[in-house]
Design a protein around this motif. Structure first.
Motif, PDB file in Angstrom:
ATOM      1  N   TYR A   1       0.837  -1.194   0.000  1.00  0.00           N
ATOM      2  CA  TYR A   1       0.000   0.000   0.000  1.00  0.00           C
ATOM      3  C   TYR A   1       0.874   1.247   0.000  1.00  0.00           C
TER       4      TYR A   1
ATOM      5  N   THR B   1      -4.560   0.934  -0.664  1.00  0.00           N
ATOM      6  CA  THR B   1      -3.971  -0.305  -1.167  1.00  0.00           C
ATOM      7  C   THR B   1      -3.735  -0.209  -2.666  1.00  0.00           C
TER       8      THR B   1
ATOM      9  N   PRO C   1      -7.432  -5.092  -1.912  1.00  0.00           N
ATOM     10  CA  PRO C   1      -6.031  -5.534  -1.855  1.00  0.00           C
ATOM     11  C   PRO C   1      -5.715  -6.700  -2.766  1.00  0.00           C
TER      12      PRO C   1
END
Length: 547
Positions: free
Chosen positions: A285, A302, A394
């Motif tokens: 991230y 992210t 993510p």
């Protein structure tokens, strides 16, 4: 489906405990033990020290308690800054130390240390209030109750330790108030600015111990070895933290620009950014700042781009003050409802090269990338990726990278991954519509079936809609809702069946379980990882996004 193994011996229980709990609990146990050790030996030192007899005679045990609490607070200063030195933590998590120290729990350590400081401060302040009361009562010039009250107030607000102590207490109280989970999420800006009161807190802490208000019985009364020693405890963490701030300023000045802005459905904005001297890993991230909105605010997002791509991208859900201001600055307009529907694949609203949609995009600054738990997915042969709702973000980067690696695209490195189970739990399929095209592309290219996609729709569906879905599904090659070959499941996943099936298909394999989403589901997956782990067979290693 394999059933969970019941550990029988103490050794088997210990082996299972060490898979997901051992390292973390041993580390925090050591941290707590260190505090207890300092408390015991500190109390004995101040209670038995032969040059503090007069102070103990005047104040009693509260003097010893106040000094012991102060010593513990100095120990906490060592820890408080290190967990938020993200470059330092990201560097260490790539070393063998990551198998011993839970670097992914850095924010947990920061919070635990902060609460220890709060507790130590309360004990220290209360003990000194008793001490100030005793000092006022022992004042020979204070004959009446009013004079004694005045003497008590003077000790608090007319002495160096008193004034600096109350400044520290107020600063700490404000920081803790705005750092609570609910307030931080609702008003991140207030949390961000109020948390920088730590500078005021630290400066006053250094000054707090330099007045030598309570002197020892014999000289040297106020040597540099006994007063104003805060800086010694702060030095390591403070120097690393300042170095990180300098590094942030340097990196933020690297040539960085937004190459494309895409407005997606469901209030999601995609920023594609090009930045020189930046190397990323899947699952990492970044911190993003837009000087047009605020030069000092940095927010974590992210990465949704893979390392194999020539840009870095983030998908931002526009819900808070900062994200709304950023979307407006980038030219997105999510308030147009009914007038113009955003296509499923998104709508380009800004680019740095295409004249037809060209607009002057604001400057952005990028710090990072930083490591997270999901970065470890390449350590395993088999992984289970679980995203809930927008928590799927993510895994965009990870799935893209796995796709590139398995197909050897863009000169990507080979991977030991042989099987990926991706599970997406959503209430409404309209959430994260931008993610659909990625799943379609992965499914089309995954001819060997190494990526298994499972989507669970938890919202209650009307009877008419369900009948239509059933009719369309009959004999269809693709799912009626997602248009994927993978079927959509209705209801919540049966995690016993999911974990049991993976354990049966992959015996004697280490399986990485990575999750992003609400705490309730995180706890459930954590328990399942422990439940189905077999020290001599399949072991499930659980990791949760935490930044």
């Amino acid at each position: 489906m394999k059933k969970p193994v019941e550990p029988k011996t103490l050794r088997e229980k210990f082996s299972i405990w060490m898979i997901n709990e051992g390292g973390r609990q041993l580390f925090f146990g050591t941290w707590i033990f260190l505090h207890l050790l300092v408390a015991v030996f500190g109390f004995m030192n101040y209670q038995l020290k032969d040059n503090l007899v007069d102070a103990r005679a005047l104040f009693g045990v509260t003097f010893t308690i106040a000094r012991t609490a102060a010593l513990i607070l100095h120990i906490d200063v060592i820890f408080i800054l290190l967990p938020v030195c993200r470059n330092f933590v990201s560097l260490l998590r790539r070393t063998p130390l990551n198998d011993i120290i839970p670097f992914d729990k850095n924010i947990t350590l920061h919070k635990a240390t902060a609460w220890s400081i709060v507790a130590g401060t309360v004990v220290h302040v209360v003990a000194h209030m008793v001490n100030f009361y005793k000092l006022a009562m022992a004042d020979t010039d204070a004959k009446t109750t009013g004079q004694r009250v005045l003497a008590f107030l003077e000790a608090n607000f007319n002495t160096g330790p008193g004034v600096t102590g109350w400044i520290m207490t107020v600063s700490l109280g404000i920081m803790v108030f705005f750092a609570s989970e609910k307030r931080r999420r609702a008003h991140f800006e207030r949390f961000w600015y109020s948390h920088h009161l730590f500078v005021v807190f630290f400066i006053n802490w250094q000054l707090h111990g330099m007045f030598c208000m309570i002197k020892p019985d014999r000289p040297p009364y106020c040597s540099s070895n006994t007063i104003g020693v805060f800086w010694r405890y702060w030095l390591i963490g403070g120097v690393i933290w300042i170095s990180e701030r300098v590094l942030r300023e340097i990196r933020s000045r690297h040539r960085t620009y937004v190459s494309k802005v895409i407005q997606h459905p469901s209030n999601v904005m995609e920023l594609q950014i090009k930045k020189e001297k930046t190397t990323t890993r899947a699952g990492q991230y970044i911190f993003l700042s837009c000087p047009e909105i605020s030069y000092f605010q940095w927010h974590p997002f992210t990465l949704t781009s893979a390392p194999e791509e020539d840009y870095i991208s983030v998908h931002i859900r526009v819900v808070g003050d900062f994200t709304q201001a950023l979307a407006k600055a980038m030219g997105c307009d999510f308030e147009k409802k009914g007038k113009e529907e955003t296509p499923a694949g998104g709508k380009v609203v800004g680019t740095n090269v295409n004249p037809s949609v060209n607009r002057l995009l604001p400057r952005v600054m990028v710090d990072g990338p930083f490591g997270s738990a999901s970065e470890d997915f390449l350590k395993y042969e088999t992984v289970l990726l679980v995203g809930a709702g927008i928590g799927v973000t993510p895994f965009a980067s990870i799935l893209k990278s796995i796709w590139y690696r398995m197909n050897n695209f863009n000169n990507s490195k080979p991977t030991r991954l042989s099987k990926v189970y991706f599970t997406w739990v959503i209430r409404d399929f309209g959430v994260a519509e931008w993610f659909h095209s990625l799943l379609h592309a992965i499914e089309e290219q995954d001819t060997q079936g190494r990526i298994e996609i499972n989507i669970y729709l938890t919202a209650k569906i009307k009877e008419d809609d369900m009948n239509n879905i059933i009719l369309q599904d009959v004999g269809a090659e693709k799912d009626a809702i997602t248009s994927l070959r993978a079927p959509t499941h209705f209801g919540r996943p049966n995690w016993d069946r999911v974990f049991g099936s993976i354990a049966e298909k992959h015996p004697e394999t280490d399986v990485g379980v990575f999750f992003c989403g609400p705490a309730v589901l995180s706890k459930q997956l954590h328990q399942m990882s422990n439940k189905y782990s077999d020290p001599k067979g399949t072991r499930f290693f659980f990791g949760k996004e935490n930044f």
